[in-house]
Motif scaffolding. Structure first.
Motif, PDB file in Angstrom:
ATOM      1  N   TRP A 418      44.549 -63.635-101.961  1.00  0.00           N
ATOM      2  CA  TRP A 418      44.735 -64.989-101.437  1.00  0.00           C
ATOM      3  C   TRP A 418      43.442 -65.782-101.605  1.00  0.00           C
ATOM      4  CZ3 TRP A 418      43.284 -67.143 -96.339  1.00  0.00           C
ATOM      5  CH2 TRP A 418      43.906 -68.371 -96.089  1.00  0.00           C
ATOM      6  N   LEU A 419      43.547 -67.008-102.115  1.00  0.00           N
ATOM      7  CA  LEU A 419      42.427 -67.923-102.336  1.00  0.00           C
ATOM      8  C   LEU A 419      41.380 -67.363-103.305  1.00  0.00           C
ATOM      9  CD1 LEU A 419      41.710 -69.502 -98.800  1.00  0.00           C
ATOM     10  CD2 LEU A 419      42.908 -70.517-100.736  1.00  0.00           C
ATOM     11  N   TYR A 420      41.829 -66.494-104.242  1.00  0.00           N
ATOM     12  CA  TYR A 420      40.903 -66.000-105.266  1.00  0.00           C
ATOM     13  C   TYR A 420      40.360 -67.185-106.063  1.00  0.00           C
ATOM     14  CZ  TYR A 420      39.175 -63.667-109.440  1.00  0.00           C
ATOM     15  OH  TYR A 420      38.373 -63.234-110.465  1.00  0.00           O
ATOM     16  N   PRO A 421      39.043 -67.217-106.426  1.00  0.00           N
ATOM     17  CA  PRO A 421      38.006 -66.207-106.168  1.00  0.00           C
ATOM     18  C   PRO A 421      37.218 -66.446-104.883  1.00  0.00           C
ATOM     19  CG  PRO A 421      37.138 -67.854-107.656  1.00  0.00           C
ATOM     20  CD  PRO A 421      38.542 -68.290-107.316  1.00  0.00           C
ATOM     21  N   VAL A 422      37.656 -67.423-104.070  1.00  0.00           N
ATOM     22  CA  VAL A 422      36.883 -67.770-102.872  1.00  0.00           C
ATOM     23  C   VAL A 422      36.750 -66.583-101.922  1.00  0.00           C
ATOM     24  CG1 VAL A 422      36.799 -69.254-100.824  1.00  0.00           C
ATOM     25  CG2 VAL A 422      37.514 -70.206-103.036  1.00  0.00           C
ATOM     26  N   THR A 423      37.871 -65.878-101.676  1.00  0.00           N
ATOM     27  CA  THR A 423      37.856 -64.784-100.695  1.00  0.00           C
ATOM     28  C   THR A 423      36.893 -63.662-101.076  1.00  0.00           C
ATOM     29  OG1 THR A 423      40.145 -65.313-100.132  1.00  0.00           O
ATOM     30  CG2 THR A 423      39.305 -63.187 -99.393  1.00  0.00           C
ATOM     31  N   PRO A 424      36.980 -63.089-102.291  1.00  0.00           N
ATOM     32  CA  PRO A 424      35.999 -62.044-102.622  1.00  0.00           C
ATOM     33  C   PRO A 424      34.563 -62.558-102.671  1.00  0.00           C
ATOM     34  CG  PRO A 424      37.383 -62.555-104.534  1.00  0.00           C
ATOM     35  CD  PRO A 424      37.988 -63.235-103.352  1.00  0.00           C
ATOM     36  N   VAL A 425      34.374 -63.802-103.108  1.00  0.00           N
ATOM     37  CA  VAL A 425      33.015 -64.358-103.170  1.00  0.00           C
ATOM     38  C   VAL A 425      32.429 -64.501-101.764  1.00  0.00           C
ATOM     39  CG1 VAL A 425      31.678 -66.436-103.726  1.00  0.00           C
ATOM     40  CG2 VAL A 425      33.262 -65.490-105.414  1.00  0.00           C
ATOM     41  N   ILE A 426      33.254 -64.923-100.793  1.00  0.00           N
ATOM     42  CA  ILE A 426      32.789 -65.010 -99.398  1.00  0.00           C
ATOM     43  C   ILE A 426      32.266 -63.654 -98.938  1.00  0.00           C
ATOM     44  CG2 ILE A 426      33.606 -65.178 -97.001  1.00  0.00           C
ATOM     45  CD1 ILE A 426      35.345 -67.534 -97.871  1.00  0.00           C
ATOM     46  N   TYR A 427      33.058 -62.593 -99.213  1.00  0.00           N
ATOM     47  CA  TYR A 427      32.612 -61.262 -98.794  1.00  0.00           C
ATOM     48  C   TYR A 427      31.314 -60.878 -99.492  1.00  0.00           C
ATOM     49  CZ  TYR A 427      32.276 -56.476 -97.471  1.00  0.00           C
ATOM     50  OH  TYR A 427      31.786 -55.313 -96.950  1.00  0.00           O
ATOM     51  N   LEU A 428      31.245 -61.108-100.785  1.00  0.00           N
ATOM     52  CA  LEU A 428      30.063 -60.712-101.553  1.00  0.00           C
ATOM     53  C   LEU A 428      28.818 -61.461-101.082  1.00  0.00           C
ATOM     54  CD1 LEU A 428      31.632 -60.473-105.124  1.00  0.00           C
ATOM     55  CD2 LEU A 428      30.881 -58.582-103.674  1.00  0.00           C
ATOM     56  N   LEU A 429      28.960 -62.737-100.729  1.00  0.00           N
ATOM     57  CA  LEU A 429      27.812 -63.506-100.249  1.00  0.00           C
ATOM     58  C   LEU A 429      27.328 -62.997 -98.893  1.00  0.00           C
ATOM     59  CD1 LEU A 429      28.841 -67.161-101.231  1.00  0.00           C
ATOM     60  CD2 LEU A 429      26.989 -65.785-102.226  1.00  0.00           C
ATOM     61  N   ILE A 430      28.274 -62.790 -97.948  1.00  0.00           N
ATOM     62  CA  ILE A 430      27.879 -62.292 -96.621  1.00  0.00           C
ATOM     63  C   ILE A 430      27.304 -60.877 -96.741  1.00  0.00           C
ATOM     64  CG2 ILE A 430      28.657 -61.720 -94.286  1.00  0.00           C
ATOM     65  CD1 ILE A 430      30.866 -63.820 -94.608  1.00  0.00           C
ATOM     66  N   GLY A 431      27.981 -60.029 -97.522  1.00  0.00           N
ATOM     67  CA  GLY A 431      27.519 -58.653 -97.699  1.00  0.00           C
ATOM     68  C   GLY A 431      26.145 -58.587 -98.336  1.00  0.00           C
ATOM     69  N   THR A 432      25.901 -59.422 -99.353  1.00  0.00           N
ATOM     70  CA  THR A 432      24.587 -59.448-100.009  1.00  0.00           C
ATOM     71  C   THR A 432      23.509 -59.886 -99.027  1.00  0.00           C
ATOM     72  OG1 THR A 432      25.585 -59.938-102.159  1.00  0.00           O
ATOM     73  CG2 THR A 432      23.247 -60.436-101.911  1.00  0.00           C
ATOM     74  N   GLY A 433      23.805 -60.938 -98.264  1.00  0.00           N
ATOM     75  CA  GLY A 433      22.845 -61.401 -97.266  1.00  0.00           C
ATOM     76  C   GLY A 433      22.514 -60.320 -96.255  1.00  0.00           C
ATOM     77  N   PHE A 434      23.543 -59.627 -95.769  1.00  0.00           N
ATOM     78  CA  PHE A 434      23.373 -58.524 -94.809  1.00  0.00           C
ATOM     79  C   PHE A 434      22.484 -57.431 -95.386  1.00  0.00           C
ATOM     80  CE2 PHE A 434      25.182 -54.342 -93.444  1.00  0.00           C
ATOM     81  CZ  PHE A 434      24.798 -54.374 -92.115  1.00  0.00           C
ATOM     82  N   CYS A 435      22.792 -56.982 -96.607  1.00  0.00           N
ATOM     83  CA  CYS A 435      22.048 -55.874 -97.220  1.00  0.00           C
ATOM     84  C   CYS A 435      20.610 -56.271 -97.544  1.00  0.00           C
ATOM     85  CB  CYS A 435      22.757 -55.402 -98.493  1.00  0.00           C
ATOM     86  SG  CYS A 435      24.312 -54.540 -98.180  1.00  0.00           S
ATOM     87  N   VAL A 436      20.401 -57.483 -98.073  1.00  0.00           N
ATOM     88  CA  VAL A 436      19.046 -57.934 -98.415  1.00  0.00           C
ATOM     89  C   VAL A 436      18.182 -58.050 -97.162  1.00  0.00           C
ATOM     90  CG1 VAL A 436      17.703 -59.900 -99.286  1.00  0.00           C
ATOM     91  CG2 VAL A 436      19.687 -59.086-100.579  1.00  0.00           C
ATOM     92  N   LEU A 437      18.740 -58.633 -96.107  1.00  0.00           N
ATOM     93  CA  LEU A 437      17.969 -58.774 -94.864  1.00  0.00           C
ATOM     94  C   LEU A 437      17.620 -57.415 -94.257  1.00  0.00           C
ATOM     95  CD1 LEU A 437      19.844 -61.818 -93.315  1.00  0.00           C
ATOM     96  CD2 LEU A 437      17.450 -61.776 -94.024  1.00  0.00           C
ATOM     97  N   LEU A 438      18.553 -56.468 -94.339  1.00  0.00           N
ATOM     98  CA  LEU A 438      18.247 -55.121 -93.844  1.00  0.00           C
ATOM     99  C   LEU A 438      17.147 -54.469 -94.672  1.00  0.00           C
ATOM    100  CD1 LEU A 438      21.642 -53.416 -92.874  1.00  0.00           C
ATOM    101  CD2 LEU A 438      19.898 -54.357 -91.380  1.00  0.00           C
ATOM    102  N   LEU A 439      17.196 -54.661 -95.993  1.00  0.00           N
ATOM    103  CA  LEU A 439      16.153 -54.105 -96.867  1.00  0.00           C
ATOM    104  C   LEU A 439      14.779 -54.676 -96.528  1.00  0.00           C
ATOM    105  CD1 LEU A 439      17.994 -54.051-100.311  1.00  0.00           C
ATOM    106  CD2 LEU A 439      16.976 -52.072 -99.179  1.00  0.00           C
ATOM    107  N   ILE A 440      14.752 -55.949 -96.111  1.00  0.00           N
ATOM    108  CA  ILE A 440      13.477 -56.595 -95.795  1.00  0.00           C
ATOM    109  C   ILE A 440      12.989 -56.222 -94.398  1.00  0.00           C
ATOM    110  CG2 ILE A 440      12.322 -58.821 -95.434  1.00  0.00           C
ATOM    111  CD1 ILE A 440      14.277 -60.013 -97.519  1.00  0.00           C
ATOM    112  N   TYR A 441      13.901 -56.308 -93.415  1.00  0.00           N
ATOM    113  CA  TYR A 441      13.482 -56.231 -92.018  1.00  0.00           C
ATOM    114  C   TYR A 441      13.787 -54.911 -91.312  1.00  0.00           C
ATOM    115  CZ  TYR A 441      12.702 -61.252 -92.357  1.00  0.00           C
ATOM    116  OH  TYR A 441      12.236 -62.494 -92.730  1.00  0.00           O
ATOM    117  N   LYS A 442      14.808 -54.185 -91.753  1.00  0.00           N
ATOM    118  CA  LYS A 442      15.223 -52.975 -91.030  1.00  0.00           C
ATOM    119  C   LYS A 442      15.453 -51.836 -92.016  1.00  0.00           C
ATOM    120  CE  LYS A 442      15.447 -55.121 -87.024  1.00  0.00           C
ATOM    121  NZ  LYS A 442      14.633 -54.747 -85.850  1.00  0.00           N
ATOM    122  N   GLN A 443      14.381 -51.433 -92.685  1.00  0.00           N
ATOM    123  CA  GLN A 443      14.532 -50.450 -93.760  1.00  0.00           C
ATOM    124  C   GLN A 443      15.000 -49.092 -93.269  1.00  0.00           C
ATOM    125  OE1 GLN A 443      11.085 -50.373 -96.292  1.00  0.00           O
ATOM    126  NE2 GLN A 443      11.114 -52.575 -96.643  1.00  0.00           N
TER     127      GLN A 443
END
Length: 472
Positions: A418-443
């Motif tokens: 539903w709403l491709y490609p918006v839906t998978p892109v939303i997940y990928l953006l939030i997930g990338t932000g989550f993982c990058v911030l953890l790599l920086i601040y909470k290794q």
């Protein structure tokens, strides 16, 4: 495989596998990272959007590959055997079995609330810091009992799942209603009075306990780091919904029912989670949530709602919740290991079904390893590390939807995201932000789990040492 699971059973599996002990505990640590009712709710909403977006995206893959193995099968079919194996390796070594162990231990610890002698009993065995307690033995007994029940046939596991999931949904709904009707003094306006301000940077005393008077205003990148750290709890409480894809081969009309179960189930659970957090914010002030004894924020809130009976009520609710959650995890996980075995990627004995048409050997292998993790005493540390790895594999799988659309547009897709490609892109953006911030601040939440998965590479090459390169 026989199609014995209907849509309702699949939805119960999704919801039952998601709702374990996390929702009763993690909001305490989340509040310490954020210090704000607004940001606590915002992170749960963000996690909800992320979770449902992933479920909607997975729907396309579940319709394309409607067979047992779920996420393992998707990754193998899209990116090759190596990627599928690494996911399966992580699933067996820590993701599925570690979660089973942790949820069983939560059952044991809350049982000890009702039976104090379990807490007070001397260890059965102790050598230095390593010890075996009666709570660990109870956790192992729960794992082995549920494993045995699931070897009796998928109908046994299904019945147990439906009963316990239904019970905890009703109980949670009752807690939510009581949390607004029976609280004398509402703390909601107080908890939201600070608006979008966030607070953290708490100091600890010599014993390692957080100091209540240490709140400091935070913003900018510090706030982003706090959001990422808080999301470790909310994300971990919101995983395991993909377990339903593991049993696709046993679900009626899997091309339609698996995606429906994932979307309906994840949406319902995230609404429940959000409502429970509003109960915490209504019943307790900021310090009451952040510094709840042993992080048991649900116990603290329940005591405000029900008085002295609150502890017993929450203990019973968590016992029902964790028992049902472990059943769903045990039922589903073994199907992945059986599928891996059929591909030559796991012990051959796991291939066989027993006379009840269920993978009994795979169930027992999973159960024994999860039991050993209970004894290790290290499973809790492992679980802190796997939210990063789980999200990483979710991201790879969601990216697989986009990858297949580009590489194989001709494939017949019974369900389209539903709403491709918006839906998978939303997940990928939030997930990338989550993982990058953890790599920086909470290794501490990232590298150990990632290295655990990478340890699967030499195992993969050992298993495939006789295969031709093109098969790898």
């Amino acid at each position: 495989m026989q199609k014995k699971l209907k849509l309702w059973d699949a939805i119960m599996l999704v919801m039952g596998s998601m709702i374990g002990s996390g929702i009763f505990i993690v909001s305490s640590d989340m509040m310490r990272n954020l210090g704000s009712g607004f940001w606590l709710v915002a992170v749960w909403i963000l996690t909800g959007i992320m979770t449902v977006a992933a479920a909607i995206s997975y729907g396309e893959l579940s319709a394309l590959f409607p067979k047992a193995g779920g996420q393992y099968t998707y990754l193998k079919e899209i990116f090759g055997k190596k990627m599928g194996f690494l996911y399966g390796w992580g699933l067996f070594t820590v993701i599925q079995t570690g979660t089973i162990a942790a949820v069983a231990m939560a059952f044991g610890k809350f049982t000890a609330y009702l039976i104090p002698s379990l807490n007070d009993a001397a260890p059965i065995f102790q050598s230095g810091e390593f010890k075996i307690t009666w709570i660990q033995i109870l956790a192992i007994a729960v794992i082995l009992l549920l494993t045995y029940i699931n070897t009796r046939g998928v109908e046994s596991g299904k019945l147990l799942q439906n009963i316990f999931t239904g019970s905890k949904i009703i109980a949670l709904a009752g807690l939510i209603a009581a949390g607004f009707l029976l609280v004398d003094i509402s703390r909601l306006s107080e908890n939201f009075s600070l608006g979008m301000e966030a607070f953290s940077n708490l100091k600890k005393d010599l014993s390692g306990n957080f100091l209540k008077e240490g709140w400091e205003s935070i913003g900018g990148m510090t706030l982003l780091g706090g959001i990422a750290a808080a999301m470790v709890g909310s994300v971990f409480s919101s995983v395991a919904w993909e377990s339903v894809t593991f049993v696709s081969g046993e679900i009626e009309n899997p091309k339609k029912n698996v995606v429906k179960a994932m979307i309906y189930g994840t949406s319902a659970v995230m609404i429940l989670y959000l409502a429970v957090n509003f109960v915490y914010l209504n019943a307790l002030d900021r310090d009451g949530i952040a510094f709840a004894a042993n992080d048991r924020v649900a116990v603290a809130a329940s005591q405000h709602i029900f008085g002295s009976a609150g502890t017993v009520i929450i203990a019973l609710l968590v016992m029902v919740s964790t028992f049902g959650c472990d059943n769903g995890l045990i039922l589903a996980g073994a199907r992945v290991f059986q599928t891996m075995a059929k591909d030559g990627m796991f012990f051959k004995a796991a291939v066989k079904n027993n006379k009840n048409e269920v993978p009994a050997n795979a169930l027992w292998m999973q159960g024994v390893w999860a039991s050993l993790l209970c004894l290790s005493g290290q499973y809790g540390n492992l679980l802190d590390m796997i939210s990063f790895v789980i999200v990483l594999f979710y991201m790879i799988t969601v990216f697989g939807v986009i990858y297949l659309r580009i590489k194989k547009p001709e494939l017949e897709r019974p369900y389209r995201t539903w709403l491709y490609p918006v839906t998978p892109v939303i997940y990928l953006l939030i997930g990338t932000g989550f993982c990058v911030l953890l790599l920086i601040y909470k290794q501490q939440y990232t590298w150990p789990g990632f290295l655990m998965v990478l340890l699967g590479l030499p195992v993969y090459y050992f298993i495939n040492r006789k295969n031709q390169p093109e098969e790898q």
